[in-house]
Write an enzyme that holds these catalytic residues in place. Sequence first.
Site, PDB file in Angstrom:
ATOM      1  N   GLY A  41       1.120  -0.970   0.198  1.00 14.05           N
ATOM      2  CA  GLY A  41      -0.105  -0.014  -0.024  1.00 14.05           C
ATOM      3  C   GLY A  41       0.613   1.067  -0.507  1.00 14.05           C
TER       4      GLY A  41
ATOM      5  N   GLY B 289       5.300   3.237  -0.500  1.00 19.10           N
ATOM      6  CA  GLY B 289       6.822   2.840  -0.823  1.00 19.10           C
ATOM      7  C   GLY B 289       7.118   2.362  -2.060  1.00 19.10           C
TER       8      GLY B 289
ATOM      9  N   ASP C 220      -1.734  -8.932   9.161  1.00 19.69           N
ATOM     10  CA  ASP C 220      -0.418  -8.319   9.941  1.00 19.69           C
ATOM     11  C   ASP C 220       0.647  -9.773   9.197  1.00 19.69           C
ATOM     12  OD1 ASP C 220       2.078  -7.873  12.071  1.00 19.69           O
ATOM     13  OD2 ASP C 220       0.304  -6.712  13.230  1.00 19.69           O
TER      14      ASP C 220
ATOM     15  N   TYR D 126      22.827  -4.116   4.517  1.00 20.86           N
ATOM     16  CA  TYR D 126      23.569  -4.737   5.514  1.00 20.86           C
ATOM     17  C   TYR D 126      22.750  -5.941   6.371  1.00 20.86           C
ATOM     18  CZ  TYR D 126      19.173  -1.466   7.143  1.00 20.86           C
ATOM     19  OH  TYR D 126      18.153  -1.454   8.344  1.00 20.86           O
TER      20      TYR D 126
ATOM     21  N   LYS E  33      17.175  -8.861   8.577  1.00 14.17           N
ATOM     22  CA  LYS E  33      16.860  -8.826   6.955  1.00 14.17           C
ATOM     23  C   LYS E  33      18.291 -10.192   6.755  1.00 14.17           C
ATOM     24  CE  LYS E  33      14.415  -5.385   5.278  1.00 14.17           C
ATOM     25  NZ  LYS E  33      13.416  -5.677   4.931  1.00 14.17           N
TER      26      LYS E  33
ATOM     27  N   PRO F 179      18.000  -3.340  -1.948  1.00  9.94           N
ATOM     28  CA  PRO F 179      17.751  -1.702  -2.678  1.00  9.94           C
ATOM     29  C   PRO F 179      18.850  -1.097  -1.335  1.00  9.94           C
ATOM     30  CG  PRO F 179      15.904  -2.581  -1.924  1.00  9.94           C
ATOM     31  CD  PRO F 179      16.995  -3.105  -1.245  1.00  9.94           C
TER      32      PRO F 179
HETATM   33  C1  HXC Z   1      13.287   3.005  20.620  1.00 13.36           C
HETATM   34  C2  HXC Z   1      11.016   2.385  19.656  1.00 13.36           C
HETATM   35  C3  HXC Z   1      10.833   3.790  18.784  1.00 13.36           C
HETATM   36  C4  HXC Z   1      12.480   4.589  18.666  1.00 13.36           C
HETATM   37  C5  HXC Z   1       9.171   2.262  18.249  1.00 13.36           C
HETATM   38  N1  HXC Z   1       9.705   2.393  19.450  1.00 13.36           N
HETATM   39  N2  HXC Z   1       9.778   3.495  18.369  1.00 13.36           N
HETATM   40  N3  HXC Z   1      11.914   2.147  20.944  1.00 13.36           N
HETATM   41  N4  HXC Z   1      13.255   3.968  19.568  1.00 13.36           N
HETATM   42  N5  HXC Z   1      12.154   5.060  17.614  1.00 13.36           N
HETATM   43  C6  HXC Z   1       9.253   1.107  20.430  1.00 13.36           C
HETATM   44  C7  HXC Z   1       7.825   1.273  21.054  1.00 13.36           C
HETATM   45  O1  HXC Z   1       7.958   2.317  22.267  1.00 13.36           O
HETATM   46  C8  HXC Z   1       7.201  -0.410  21.802  1.00 13.36           C
HETATM   47  O2  HXC Z   1       8.517  -0.475  22.730  1.00 13.36           O
HETATM   48  C9  HXC Z   1       7.614  -0.625  20.349  1.00 13.36           C
HETATM   49  O3  HXC Z   1       9.092  -0.381  20.005  1.00 13.36           O
HETATM   50  C10 HXC Z   1       6.977  -1.361  19.514  1.00 13.36           C
HETATM   51  O4  HXC Z   1       6.275   0.021  18.973  1.00 13.36           O
HETATM   52  P1  HXC Z   1       4.543   0.363  19.099  1.00 13.36           P
HETATM   53  O5  HXC Z   1       4.515   1.540  18.626  1.00 13.36           O
HETATM   54  O6  HXC Z   1       3.729   0.269  19.487  1.00 13.36           O
HETATM   55  O7  HXC Z   1       4.754  -0.536  17.521  1.00 13.36           O
HETATM   56  P2  HXC Z   1       3.808  -0.453  16.067  1.00 13.36           P
HETATM   57  O8  HXC Z   1       2.502   0.601  16.265  1.00 13.36           O
HETATM   58  O9  HXC Z   1       3.716  -1.590  15.481  1.00 13.36           O
HETATM   59  O10 HXC Z   1       4.404   0.073  14.736  1.00 13.36           O
HETATM   60  C11 HXC Z   1       5.838  -0.691  14.416  1.00 13.36           C
HETATM   61  C12 HXC Z   1       7.239   0.260  14.032  1.00 13.36           C
HETATM   62  C13 HXC Z   1       6.389   1.816  12.874  1.00 13.36           C
HETATM   63  C14 HXC Z   1       8.105  -0.813  13.749  1.00 13.36           C
HETATM   64  C15 HXC Z   1       7.507   0.506  15.691  1.00 13.36           C
HETATM   65  O11 HXC Z   1       7.432   2.173  13.045  1.00 13.36           O
HETATM   66  C16 HXC Z   1       5.744   1.058  12.377  1.00 13.36           C
HETATM   67  O12 HXC Z   1       4.909   0.925  11.781  1.00 13.36           O
HETATM   68  N6  HXC Z   1       6.106   0.583  10.905  1.00 13.36           N
HETATM   69  C17 HXC Z   1       6.675   0.242   9.856  1.00 13.36           C
HETATM   70  C18 HXC Z   1       6.712   0.534   8.455  1.00 13.36           C
HETATM   71  C19 HXC Z   1       8.539   0.780   8.174  1.00 13.36           C
HETATM   72  O13 HXC Z   1       8.815   0.956   9.538  1.00 13.36           O
HETATM   73  N7  HXC Z   1       9.040   1.045   6.864  1.00 13.36           N
HETATM   74  C20 HXC Z   1      10.222   1.484   7.259  1.00 13.36           C
HETATM   75  C21 HXC Z   1      11.353   0.558   6.193  1.00 13.36           C
HETATM   76  S1  HXC Z   1      12.631   0.629   6.037  1.00 13.36           S
HETATM   77  P3  HXC Z   1       7.654  -0.977  24.329  1.00 13.36           P
HETATM   78  O14 HXC Z   1       8.995  -1.391  25.059  1.00 13.36           O
HETATM   79  O15 HXC Z   1       7.654   0.548  24.838  1.00 13.36           O
HETATM   80  O16 HXC Z   1       6.603  -1.497  24.023  1.00 13.36           O
HETATM   81  C22 HXC Z   1      14.029  -0.240   5.904  1.00 13.36           C
HETATM   82  C23 HXC Z   1      14.130   0.481   5.385  1.00 13.36           C
HETATM   83  C24 HXC Z   1      16.016   0.116   5.484  1.00 13.36           C
HETATM   84  O17 HXC Z   1      13.490  -0.801   6.873  1.00 13.36           O
HETATM   85  C25 HXC Z   1      17.238   0.132   4.356  1.00 13.36           C
HETATM   86  C26 HXC Z   1      17.251   1.253   3.946  1.00 13.36           C
HETATM   87  C27 HXC Z   1      18.236   1.805   3.247  1.00 13.36           C
HETATM   88  P1  NAP Z   2       7.511   1.537   3.290  1.00 16.09           P
HETATM   89  O1  NAP Z   2       6.312   2.192   2.666  1.00 16.09           O
HETATM   90  O2  NAP Z   2       6.993   1.799   5.000  1.00 16.09           O
HETATM   91  O3  NAP Z   2       7.188  -0.204   3.480  1.00 16.09           O
HETATM   92  C1  NAP Z   2       6.915  -0.632   4.883  1.00 16.09           C
HETATM   93  C2  NAP Z   2       5.059  -1.664   4.327  1.00 16.09           C
HETATM   94  O4  NAP Z   2       5.271  -2.536   5.247  1.00 16.09           O
HETATM   95  C3  NAP Z   2       3.895  -0.758   4.854  1.00 16.09           C
HETATM   96  O5  NAP Z   2       3.588   0.117   3.424  1.00 16.09           O
HETATM   97  C4  NAP Z   2       3.454  -1.109   5.835  1.00 16.09           C
HETATM   98  O6  NAP Z   2       1.969  -0.705   5.304  1.00 16.09           O
HETATM   99  C5  NAP Z   2       4.496  -2.522   6.318  1.00 16.09           C
HETATM  100  N1  NAP Z   2       3.804  -3.383   7.147  1.00 16.09           N
HETATM  101  C6  NAP Z   2       4.495  -2.748   7.938  1.00 16.09           C
HETATM  102  N2  NAP Z   2       4.562  -3.782   8.952  1.00 16.09           N
HETATM  103  C7  NAP Z   2       3.608  -4.326   9.157  1.00 16.09           C
HETATM  104  C8  NAP Z   2       3.155  -6.005   9.576  1.00 16.09           C
HETATM  105  N3  NAP Z   2       3.418  -5.735  10.736  1.00 16.09           N
HETATM  106  N4  NAP Z   2       2.373  -6.521   8.719  1.00 16.09           N
HETATM  107  C9  NAP Z   2       2.129  -6.201   7.379  1.00 16.09           C
HETATM  108  N5  NAP Z   2       3.029  -4.905   6.752  1.00 16.09           N
HETATM  109  C10 NAP Z   2       2.987  -4.380   7.239  1.00 16.09           C
HETATM  110  O7  NAP Z   2       8.724   1.349   3.385  1.00 16.09           O
HETATM  111  P2  NAP Z   2       9.514   1.448   2.156  1.00 16.09           P
HETATM  112  O8  NAP Z   2      10.813   2.192   2.060  1.00 16.09           O
HETATM  113  O9  NAP Z   2       8.887   1.326   0.929  1.00 16.09           O
HETATM  114  O10 NAP Z   2      10.326  -0.137   2.583  1.00 16.09           O
HETATM  115  C11 NAP Z   2       9.768  -2.049   1.196  1.00 16.09           C
HETATM  116  C12 NAP Z   2      10.893  -2.338   1.552  1.00 16.09           C
HETATM  117  O11 NAP Z   2      11.946  -1.941   0.902  1.00 16.09           O
HETATM  118  C13 NAP Z   2      10.882  -3.151   3.097  1.00 16.09           C
HETATM  119  O12 NAP Z   2      11.632  -4.014   2.553  1.00 16.09           O
HETATM  120  C14 NAP Z   2      12.349  -2.440   3.021  1.00 16.09           C
HETATM  121  O13 NAP Z   2      12.945  -2.924   4.188  1.00 16.09           O
HETATM  122  C15 NAP Z   2      12.880  -2.504   1.567  1.00 16.09           C
HETATM  123  N6  NAP Z   2      14.549  -1.666   2.100  1.00 16.09           N
HETATM  124  C16 NAP Z   2      13.781   0.170   1.542  1.00 16.09           C
HETATM  125  C17 NAP Z   2      14.616   0.873   1.474  1.00 16.09           C
HETATM  126  C18 NAP Z   2      14.437   2.459   0.995  1.00 16.09           C
HETATM  127  O14 NAP Z   2      15.562   3.079   0.653  1.00 16.09           O
HETATM  128  N7  NAP Z   2      12.904   2.998   1.136  1.00 16.09           N
HETATM  129  C19 NAP Z   2      16.093   0.621   1.030  1.00 16.09           C
HETATM  130  C20 NAP Z   2      16.470  -0.727   1.509  1.00 16.09           C
HETATM  131  C21 NAP Z   2      15.436  -1.088   1.918  1.00 16.09           C
HETATM  132  P3  NAP Z   2       0.867  -0.985   7.091  1.00 16.09           P
HETATM  133  O15 NAP Z   2       2.007   0.145   7.715  1.00 16.09           O
HETATM  134  O16 NAP Z   2      -0.263  -0.817   6.739  1.00 16.09           O
HETATM  135  O17 NAP Z   2       1.314  -1.811   7.708  1.00 16.09           O
END
Ligand code: HXC
Ligand code: NAP
Length: 293
Positions: A24, A26, A73, A156, A171, A197
Amino acid sequence: MIYKQPMFKNEELKDKVIVVTGGGSGLGESMTRYFLQLGAKVVITSRKLEKLNATAEKLRLETGGDVLTVACDVREYKAVENVLAETLDKFGKVDVLVNNAAGNFISPTERLSARAFDIIIDIVLKGSKNCTLAFGKHWIKTKQASATVLNIVTTYAWTGSAYVVPSATAKAGVLAMTRSLAVEWAKYGIRMNAIAPGPFPTKGAWDRLLPGELKEKFDIKKKVPLKRVGEHQELANLAAYLVSDYSAYVNGEVITIDGGEWLQGAGEFNMLEAVPQDLWDMLEMMIRSKKKD
Ligand code: HXC
Ligand code: NAP
């Protein structure tokens, strides 16, 4: 720029049914858009149904393609099984699983609660495992002739990285699973590959990895030998190739698409990039003069 253009031009994914987790937003959204343009039917899934529905509606209008949304989820095995059931119900089969959903944020590791560490491991590693296991069991049970899993990891996964330790740990596990099952499940016609990526601007990743002033402080482009970030279309091009039958002999591979970023960080003397060209005459002279000692 040609890399901003779609690589395949025809319906190279016609009739393929593809499930994209995290579809949905990115990179998941960008891959989905291109898969639809190439004739695939796509199921997008993540936690937030409203977000999925808005993306699906936009993509239907843009591409005329067939998109199904299912809230799930990925940490919940039963919810993943439901995605599979709804996919089969709507489209009758599934050919491709893209494990793209992820969670991540930067933090010194000692500041993390045990739960915070678990959350990332659960989304990335357990989530990819749940989807792969549920879909793999289905393909094996139904003796489907061929199927493909594409895992989105990061560079990484093998270098490791400070400040995103749960993500790096998870990862790395996904990469190990990719390579392991590429061998074990090849006999069932299932291919397993991964994309690593480098930096591709998305809201989800960049708000969490470069919050606030960090965006200005660290110019991410400087970390990349090609001096730019990735274009979503070039990643979508690679993904389309890897899920298509054109890549039928590619199995167990992780393909890096990062402009050389991780190698720049790794090479012992890569810091010499900072030496200006006109200094090299003098440096060479100094080095050569050492031979005479
Ligand atoms: C320390 C933190 C924190 C922070 C959250 N927590 N943010 N701790 N520093 N910045 C802690 C909370 O206090 C809680 O612990 C636990 O993590 C879970 O947090 P919630 O908010 O309850 O979880 P949730 O609502 O499920 O959210 C999950 C999430 C959130 C991962 C924290 O960021 C999310 O929904 N992310 C989805 C999308 C995403 O992250 N996309 C990026 C992918 S990028 P406690 O103990 O307090 O309960 C990627 C790129 C890699 O992977 C490479 C790039 C080059
Ligand atoms: P993003 O938009 O945040 O994508 C992450 C997606 O995962 C969101 O759509 C989120 O949707 C979903 N998600 C998170 N928690 C989930 C759960 N528990 N169950 C089901 N879905 C969940 O970020 P993005 O940059 O596009 O990342 C996409 C992929 O690329 C990831 O695997 C990331 O590690 C990888 N990646 C990205 C980069 C970069 O530079 N962007 C670099 C290296 C690797 P909901 O919040 O609706 O659940």
